[in-house]
Design an enzyme around this catalytic site. Structure first.
Site, short mmCIF file in Angstrom:
data_model
loop_
_atom_site.label_atom_id
_atom_site.label_comp_id
_atom_site.label_asym_id
_atom_site.label_seq_id
_atom_site.Cartn_x
_atom_site.Cartn_y
_atom_site.Cartn_z
N ASN A 140 0.84 -1.20 0.00
CA ASN A 140 0.00 0.00 0.00
C ASN A 140 0.88 1.25 0.00
OD1 ASN A 140 0.81 -0.67 2.63
ND2 ASN A 140 -0.81 0.54 3.55
N GLU A 236 7.09 -0.38 11.89
CA GLU A 236 5.72 0.14 11.84
C GLU A 236 4.83 -1.03 11.46
OE1 GLU A 236 4.88 2.98 12.83
OE2 GLU A 236 6.77 4.10 12.85
N CYS A 270 -2.66 1.52 7.39
CA CYS A 270 -2.49 1.23 8.82
C CYS A 270 -3.08 2.33 9.69
CB CYS A 270 -1.02 1.01 9.14
SG CYS A 270 0.04 2.43 8.82
#
Length: 466
Positions: A140, A236, A270
């Protein structure tokens, strides 16, 4: 592999497909152990160190080149990721913004002088590049995810090896070429492409890799962390980000914000809105407004200018979202609008009265879903918000500053935004989470700090010989 400023010949390749048409749009090398060893060795031996001023100039030129090719990069991102052109144009703009900030921060890397209290010695701290930085990025936002790794690494003077997702590698390679064109030293940049299960262990455990910066799932992140034990790490790992709608909120604004945050990148973000906690007394009105906003989103061909969201990255991903919606309805939620699936395309959905323990909201759902969880007050909202393994970002919509600060103090997340959703971002501020959402902080200045090590030099002081 991409080393020495160019893509090298390869024996094996991976085909990349257009996410909407299914047609082949290119191929990339399927690198293996030999390519990993060669790429890391080349970067570890790098002698192309640039001054901070030179690094700043490269990053500035890269930003200008990217802006001049916005349409080209936007079309490429849309083709290989399925994200609509409206959003990929914004992604190019965000990436250019990150490069500009990194260019400025490259000239602001500073140490400090510390006179010892007894006056006998003076200590000087010198920030130095940590060494070879490995950047592993997801599918993404295949440009901006690369830039938030590359820009601070190059600003800090670190040789950079990128491993982009095998689903969206073309954008990373195009950006690597752009960096070389902007003047990046050829021995400071490499890209390897291939299957993650094959490359990941080789890369993360390589003794010449000094730091790993990774964005992706919790499970994969934990595997990377174990393989990279003893190295500097910046992870992350996703989120289950809440939006809080209090009784005094501007409900039409809240509905627009919630719809945008839940549907951006077809929900594959996210920091996108994954749970909407709405106070019971305004839940009916808010849900009606939210349903209208979401139903107005156009899902379809991502190349069309009027499309708001395209397909998910794969039909398998869409099937997971479809199943979680069905399970939530079985558990007592009400499907208000959307949720239909056509191959990899999921039409944006609103669900009301979603149980807080159903999988749709207990786990990170990567799809265009806006789940409304009704709450009776702040205590219940905080308890439910903190009940998942994640803790990335949160948004709070209220006019009452006391209520906001109460929530902000009790939420276990990396950032809380008043009047904005959890999807708010800026290259000037730290970004990262707590709990399973990761380790360390991105945001250009903060990532640069993660990618430097402090060397201390002491000298005889002015009041003694030491």
């Amino acid at each position: 592999m991409f080393v020495d400023g160019a893509l090298q010949p390869a024996r094996h390749h991976i085909t990349v497909y257009d996410r909407w048409t299914g047609e082949s749009i290119g191929s990339v090398p399927r690198d293996g152990a030999a390519e990993v060893s060669a790429a890391v060795s080349a970067l570890a031996a790098a002698r192309g160190a640039m001054t901070p001023q030179q690094r700043s100039a490269v990053l500035s030129r890269a930003a200008a080149l990217l802006e001049s090719r916005a349409e080209e990069f936007s079309a490429l991102i849309t083709a290989e990721s399925g994200v609509c052109r409206k959003e990929t144009l914004r992604e190019v703009s965000r990436a250019a913004g990150n490069l500009k900030v990194a260019a400025a921060e490259a000239e602001r890397i500073r140490g400090e002088s510390i006179p010892l209290p007894d006056g006998t010695r003076l200590a000087v701290t010198l920030p130095e590049p940590v060494g070879v930085v490995l950047g592993i990025t997801p599918f993404n936002r295949p440009l901006n995810q690369v830039v938030v790794k590359a820009a601070p690494a190059l600003a800090a003077g670190c040789p950079l090896l990128l491993k982009p997702s095998e689903k969206t590698p073309l954008t990373a390679l195009a950006f690597a070429e752009l960096l070389i064109e902007a003047g990046c030293a050829k021995d400071m940049l490499g890209v390897v492409t291939g299957e993650p299960g094959e490359l990941g262990p080789l890369l993360a455990s390589h003794p010449d890799v000094a730091m790993v910066t990774f964005t992706g799932s919790v499970a994969t992140g934990h595997s990377v962390a174990a393989l990279a034990a003893g190295k500097r790490q910046l992870l992350e790992l996703g989120g289950n980000d809440p939006l809080f709608v209090l009784p005094d909120a501007d409900l039409p604004h809240a509905a627009r914000l919630a719809a945008g945050g839940a549907c951006a990148t077809a929900g594959q973000s996210c920091r996108g809105i994954k749970r909407i906690f709405v106070w019971e007394e305004v839940a009916d009105e808010f849900t009606d407004l939210l349903s209208t906003e979401v139903a107005g989103k156009q899902a379809g061909d991502p190349r069309r200018s009027d499309t708001d969201l395209g397909p998910l990255i794969s039909e398998e991903a869409a099937l997971v979202v479809e199943r979680r919606i069905a399970d939530a309805v079985r558990d007592g939620a009400r499907l208000v609008t959307g949720g239909e699936r056509d191959g990899a395309l999921v039409h944006p959905a609103v669900l009301d009265r979603v149980p807080a323990d159903t999988e749709l909201v207990r786990e990170e759902t990567f799809g265009p879903v806006a789940p409304v969880i009704r709450v009776r007050g702040a205590d219940e909202a905080v308890r439910l918000s903190n009940s998942t393994a994640y803790g990335l970002q949160a948004g709070v919509l209220t006019r009452d500053s006391a209520r906001f600060w109460d929530l902000a103090a009790r939420l276990r997340v990396g950032a809380v935004n008043l009047g904005e959703g959890p999807h708010f971002d800026s290259p000037h501020i730290p970004f990262g989470g707590v709990k399973a959402s990761g380790i360390g902080r991105e945001g250009i200045r903060y990532a640069i700090a993660e990618m430097t090590v402090t060397k201390t030099v002491t000298l005889p002081g002015p009041y003694g010989t030491g």
